[in-house]
Scaffold this motif. Structure first.
Motif, mmCIF file in Angstrom:
data_model
loop_
_atom_site.group_PDB
_atom_site.id
_atom_site.type_symbol
_atom_site.label_atom_id
_atom_site.label_comp_id
_atom_site.label_asym_id
_atom_site.label_seq_id
_atom_site.Cartn_x
_atom_site.Cartn_y
_atom_site.Cartn_z
ATOM 1 N N GLN A 1 -12.198 -6.694 39.650
ATOM 2 C CA GLN A 1 -11.220 -7.530 40.109
ATOM 3 C C GLN A 1 -10.763 -8.517 39.216
ATOM 4 O O GLN A 1 -9.538 -8.875 39.165
ATOM 5 N N VAL A 2 -11.641 -8.874 37.998
ATOM 6 C CA VAL A 2 -11.156 -9.561 37.016
ATOM 7 C C VAL A 2 -9.986 -8.899 36.211
ATOM 8 O O VAL A 2 -8.965 -9.570 36.075
ATOM 9 N N SER B 1 -20.282 -7.391 32.365
ATOM 10 C CA SER B 1 -19.553 -8.144 33.697
ATOM 11 C C SER B 1 -19.414 -9.770 33.137
ATOM 12 O O SER B 1 -18.634 -10.348 33.349
ATOM 13 N N ASP B 2 -20.829 -10.154 32.937
ATOM 14 C CA ASP B 2 -20.791 -11.596 32.460
ATOM 15 C C ASP B 2 -19.799 -12.161 31.315
ATOM 16 O O ASP B 2 -19.352 -12.957 31.510
ATOM 17 N N ILE B 3 -19.618 -11.397 30.522
ATOM 18 C CA ILE B 3 -18.855 -11.918 29.379
ATOM 19 C C ILE B 3 -17.469 -11.676 29.723
ATOM 20 O O ILE B 3 -16.663 -12.597 29.397
ATOM 21 N N MET B 4 -17.274 -10.596 30.608
ATOM 22 C CA MET B 4 -15.879 -10.571 30.916
ATOM 23 C C MET B 4 -15.632 -11.798 32.003
ATOM 24 O O MET B 4 -14.188 -12.345 31.733
ATOM 25 N N ASN B 5 -16.428 -12.168 32.742
ATOM 26 C CA ASN B 5 -16.090 -13.364 33.535
ATOM 27 C C ASN B 5 -16.096 -14.716 32.819
ATOM 28 O O ASN B 5 -14.860 -15.609 33.138
ATOM 29 N N GLU B 6 -16.816 -14.651 31.941
ATOM 30 C CA GLU B 6 -16.635 -16.020 31.002
ATOM 31 C C GLU B 6 -15.295 -15.883 30.263
ATOM 32 O O GLU B 6 -14.744 -16.935 30.100
ATOM 33 N N SER C 1 -12.212 -18.654 30.731
ATOM 34 C CA SER C 1 -11.900 -19.439 29.349
ATOM 35 C C SER C 1 -10.145 -19.123 29.186
ATOM 36 O O SER C 1 -9.552 -19.623 28.169
ATOM 37 N N GLY C 2 -9.623 -17.924 29.789
ATOM 38 C CA GLY C 2 -8.381 -17.282 29.356
ATOM 39 C C GLY C 2 -8.348 -16.507 28.221
ATOM 40 O O GLY C 2 -7.278 -15.844 28.065
ATOM 41 N N GLU C 3 -9.501 -16.208 27.797
ATOM 42 C CA GLU C 3 -9.453 -15.280 26.390
ATOM 43 C C GLU C 3 -9.203 -14.068 26.842
ATOM 44 O O GLU C 3 -8.654 -13.208 25.924
ATOM 45 N N LEU C 4 -9.687 -13.607 27.997
ATOM 46 C CA LEU C 4 -9.567 -12.048 28.500
ATOM 47 C C LEU C 4 -7.982 -11.876 28.700
ATOM 48 O O LEU C 4 -7.434 -10.977 28.086
ATOM 49 N N GLN C 5 -7.192 -12.799 29.143
ATOM 50 C CA GLN C 5 -5.947 -12.600 29.659
ATOM 51 C C GLN C 5 -5.143 -12.394 28.305
ATOM 52 O O GLN C 5 -4.276 -11.609 28.295
ATOM 53 N N THR C 6 -5.541 -13.269 27.331
ATOM 54 C CA THR C 6 -4.748 -13.285 26.255
ATOM 55 C C THR C 6 -4.987 -11.789 25.430
ATOM 56 O O THR C 6 -3.996 -11.173 24.887
ATOM 57 N N LEU C 7 -6.430 -11.605 25.404
ATOM 58 C CA LEU C 7 -6.659 -10.332 24.560
ATOM 59 C C LEU C 7 -5.754 -9.075 25.406
ATOM 60 O O LEU C 7 -5.333 -8.049 24.599
ATOM 61 N N LEU C 8 -5.661 -9.036 26.713
ATOM 62 C CA LEU C 8 -5.212 -7.913 27.248
ATOM 63 C C LEU C 8 -3.513 -7.975 27.419
ATOM 64 O O LEU C 8 -2.954 -6.784 27.823
ATOM 65 N N LYS C 9 -2.938 -9.185 26.854
ATOM 66 C CA LYS C 9 -1.606 -9.002 26.978
ATOM 67 C C LYS C 9 -0.975 -8.628 25.687
ATOM 68 O O LYS C 9 0.264 -8.045 25.696
ATOM 69 N N ASP C 10 -1.737 -8.897 24.722
ATOM 70 C CA ASP C 10 -1.169 -8.374 23.181
ATOM 71 C C ASP C 10 -0.634 -6.876 23.209
ATOM 72 O O ASP C 10 -1.632 -6.085 23.580
#
Length: 103
Positions: free
Chosen positions: A38-39, A85-90, A94-103
């Motif tokens: 989902q994330v 899962s927990d790290i992904m949620n955090e 925080s928006g960090e995952l979206q940034t990481l996946l955009k690059d």
């Protein structure tokens, strides 16, 4: 390096986003794996590769050894282990995952 370790390394380096999980993206077989999918969908990941660890005990143990991380799911982005899962949620909150996946 065992065959399983070689295969895991190849899989995570050749695909931009890989999720080792219980079940499939369509039918997750644990709550944490379902949440992880989902994330990633919420982040707009199009080309997600999922590996169902329940289909292969060797892969299930192999990925834990590979990452030195005891639990499933496990997310890899551009060959790098991100976390469970927990790290992904955090990171998502925080928006960090979206940034990481955009690059």
């Amino acid at each position: 390096m065992s065959d399983v370790q070689s295969w895991i390394k190849e899989t995570v380096t050749q695909n931009p986003v890989v999720l080792f999980m219980k079940g499939t993206a369509q039918f997750p077989q644990c709550g944490f794996s379902g949440r992880a999918v989902q994330v990633l969908k919420a982040c707009g990941v199009q080309n997600l590769v999922t590996i169902n660890v329940l289909e292969d005990a060797e892969v299930r143990q192999g990925i834990k050894d590979f990452s030195n991380w005891p639990t499933i799911p496990q997310l890899y982005v551009k060959g790098e282990f991100i976390g469970g899962s927990d790290i992904m949620n955090e990171m998502f909150e925080s928006g960090e995952l979206q940034t990481l996946l955009k690059d």
